[in-house]
Design an enzyme around this catalytic site. Sequence first.
Site, PDB file in Angstrom:
ATOM      1  N   ASP A 173      -0.288   2.340  -1.355  1.00 56.88           N
ATOM      2  CA  ASP A 173      -0.965   2.416  -0.058  1.00 56.88           C
ATOM      3  C   ASP A 173      -0.202   3.252   0.973  1.00 56.88           C
ATOM      4  OD1 ASP A 173      -2.722   0.497  -1.190  1.00 56.88           O
ATOM      5  OD2 ASP A 173      -1.497  -1.158  -0.450  1.00 56.88           O
ATOM      6  N   GLU A 186     -12.978   0.448   1.297  1.00 56.38           N
ATOM      7  CA  GLU A 186     -11.816  -0.119   1.973  1.00 56.38           C
ATOM      8  C   GLU A 186     -10.866   1.002   2.339  1.00 56.38           C
ATOM      9  OE1 GLU A 186      -9.789  -2.893  -0.573  1.00 56.38           O
ATOM     10  OE2 GLU A 186      -9.455  -1.423  -2.135  1.00 56.38           O
TER      11      GLU A 186
HETATM   12  O1  FUB Z   1      -2.430  -2.952  -1.843  1.00 48.28           O
HETATM   13  C1  FUB Z   1      -3.349  -3.988  -1.747  1.00 48.28           C
HETATM   14  C2  FUB Z   1      -4.716  -3.439  -1.543  1.00 48.28           C
HETATM   15  O2  FUB Z   1      -5.097  -2.617  -2.627  1.00 48.28           O
HETATM   16  C3  FUB Z   1      -4.847  -2.505  -0.366  1.00 48.28           C
HETATM   17  O3  FUB Z   1      -4.817  -3.150   0.863  1.00 48.28           O
HETATM   18  C4  FUB Z   1      -6.123  -1.831  -0.718  1.00 48.28           C
HETATM   19  O4  FUB Z   1      -6.408  -0.712   0.057  1.00 48.28           O
HETATM   20  C5  FUB Z   1      -5.851  -1.509  -2.164  1.00 48.28           C
HETATM   21  O5  FUB Z   1      -5.046  -0.381  -2.305  1.00 48.28           O
END
Ligand code: FUB
Length: 447
Positions: A36, A207
């Site tokens: 991320d 997301e």
């Molecule tokens: O890293 C945990 C979660 O997985 C993140 O918050 C999302 O964007 C995905 O990458």
Amino acid sequence: MTLSLRHFLPAAVAGLLHTTAAFATNPLIMDQFTADPTARVFEGKVYVYPSHDIKAPPGYKGKPNWFVMEDYHVFSSENLTDWKDHGVIVKQTEVEWADPGAYAMWAPDAVFKDGKYYFYFPAIAKSGGFRIGVAIADKPYGPFKPMPTYIEGVQGIDPAVLIDKDGSAYLYYSLDKILVARLKPNMLEIEGEPAVFDELPKKGLQEGPFVFERNGIYYLTYPHVANKTERLEYAMSTSPMGPFKHAGVILDEAQSGCWTVHHSILDYRGQWYLFYHDKDLSPSFDKNRAIRADKLFFNADGTIQKVTPTLRGVGLVNASSEIQIDRYSATSGAGVAISFLDEANPHAGWRTTFSADQAWVRFDEVDFGAGAQASIEVRVKAPATGALELRLDKPDGPMIGRVDIDRGTADWKIASAAAKAIPAGVHDLFVTSAGPEPVEVDWVRIR
Ligand code: FUB
């Protein structure tokens, strides 16, 4: 890659040592899992704020085979080759409102406003559910002081903040869909109710939003599960609040099968870059990820060209460093294979095995400085005799040296040869196997 002290240290301790991973290749960070990545330019350098996947610790009671994330590190680089780990900046046990045993410190962001650095991060609250908190520092690497409460009125993950040209700040985040809220000048509260971008594709999880402005166009970029796993899409608008018009795909679904693809996009010294993650250091478990960077380009009409993920990455590699040719730009295909140096420890990196005469690997953008290097060294393992030829810029370009491996060896050894006069500047390096016997290469160095 020769093992150094940092391969044997726990990540947090290694971080405190401010170690540097000078490989310039993908993944960017070798000694720990990272995911991320939000990359920002602060004080003339690139700072990357990733999240931090770890193996479940003893006594972990969370969901099995899921993300386990207890803290954040920050990394910086001036040349995109040498990355410095500034160590842990925020951890779950130091955030008053967060459940200290939830291991849910997911994708963060950091911005600079009015002399302060604001670090936004999601975590599971003691009262339940994902909330978004803020930690504040005077420097991009901390120390960060987490605020005692989360941002009221916001429930979700993956915060991303845009500070617009007029100084207004917007908080984007996700909860299956992507939402936006204006931030008050104190950067700790929102104004009014969050709004959902329901003009984006209706089907499939969205997301990890990231928003930036270029030439008056606002780009909202986000992972979207259009088919099986996430791919990176984008939408454009003339306003940070939208409406945004879906404009295409930046990165296709990962060939590795990694389910998530959180990212950020950055202009550094006139070149745009995409920071994202894959699962290079954990092929069989995609909740232990590794951050990457590749160049990103725009078309004249402002649309974004699709990014081709590379192993080579983005920074220049010095000819006199241990050039990791397994992070190649291209290969001849047949006769070249890449595998871990040590299956039990992926953090030690990879090897290239040449198994056919004239098989080659191309490694772009090697910096030969003023030129005229004296010798070539190759860390090799070869069961029989063999030879490697090094050329510049084309498979049949000028040969700068030939390294003969005159006796087979079961162990790694350094084979060397004199280098011919090498022109100055940056060149693509070709390493070609001369002979049919298999040769394994850890790295190549020209100095
Ligand atoms: O890293 C945990 C979660 O997985 C993140 O918050 C999302 O964007 C995905 O990458």
